[in-house]
Design a protein around this motif. Structure first.
Motif: not given
Length: 206
Positions: A39-60, A154-159
């Protein structure tokens, strides 16, 4: 998360409107080889529809979990308050205390983004959201102050594939009951009380 019929979002517009004003939560992934969830606390960006994007440090520690199983959950809660027993009964010894809160859980399929341009795009979107007035440098894969730092993330795109939304504010109780609690929240005025009261009144159409 248990959701009684009276606690459910009225429709998709309700939970989307609530989530659009929030950009910090927890990202959860299944543990590797039978280990506990990551479980990782994090800022994220929700596009209001169907995708969330965020990034985390590589050693996470999240990365091995996502690589093993891309099914993840983004969970956000807010507008919460403890409701004491005396507020929910005329006699405190017979009242049942509860918690008021709003929560949205997004079940997602994750895609890891490791190419420089893909990571730069995620950073551009997040910075535009968090710093709309500018002030940050150029975000590009091969130029600007961030280009040398992209290798550290590293980035994450979440559908988004499923949504569970809950607004727990005693909607199944009479209006007079809920008004009494709203008055109690206004008078107590602890951190979180104003947000919980606003959600309760909104659900009452006030």
């Amino acid at each position: 998360m248990l959701i009684h019929p009276w606690d459910a979002a009225h429709d998709g517009d309700e939970w989307r409107a609530w989530l659009r004003t929030r950009d910090f939560g927890q990202l959860a992934a299944n543990g590797v080889d039978g280990g506990p969830p990551i479980v990782v606390p994090t800022h994220f960006l929700f596009d209001g529809d169907s995708e969330v994007v965020l990034h985390l440090a590589r050693p996470n520690p999240l990365w091995p979990a996502v690589e093993a199983n891309p099914g993840v959950v983004v969970t956000v809660h807010d507008d919460y308050a403890y409701i004491p027993s005396g507020w929910r009964s005329d006699t405190p010894e017979t009242g049942v205390p509860t918690s008021y809160y709003a929560a949205v859980q997004l079940t997602c399929q994750a895609r890891i983004v490791d190419d420089k341009e893909g990571k730069a795009e995620i950073l551009r979107r997040q910075l535009a959201h968090h710093e709309p007035g500018g002030g940050h440098g150029e975000v590009a894969a091969d130029a600007g102050p961030y280009r040398k730092m992209l290798s550290a993330i590293r980035g994450l795109r979440l559908e988004v594939v499923d949504v569970r939304a809950k607004f727990k504010y005693d909607d199944h109780r009479p209006v007079e009951f809920r008004e009494r609690i709203a008055d109690g929240l206004a008078g107590r005025d602890l951190p979180g009380d104003a947000g919980a009261r606003a959600q309760q009144l909104r659900r009452m159409g006030r």
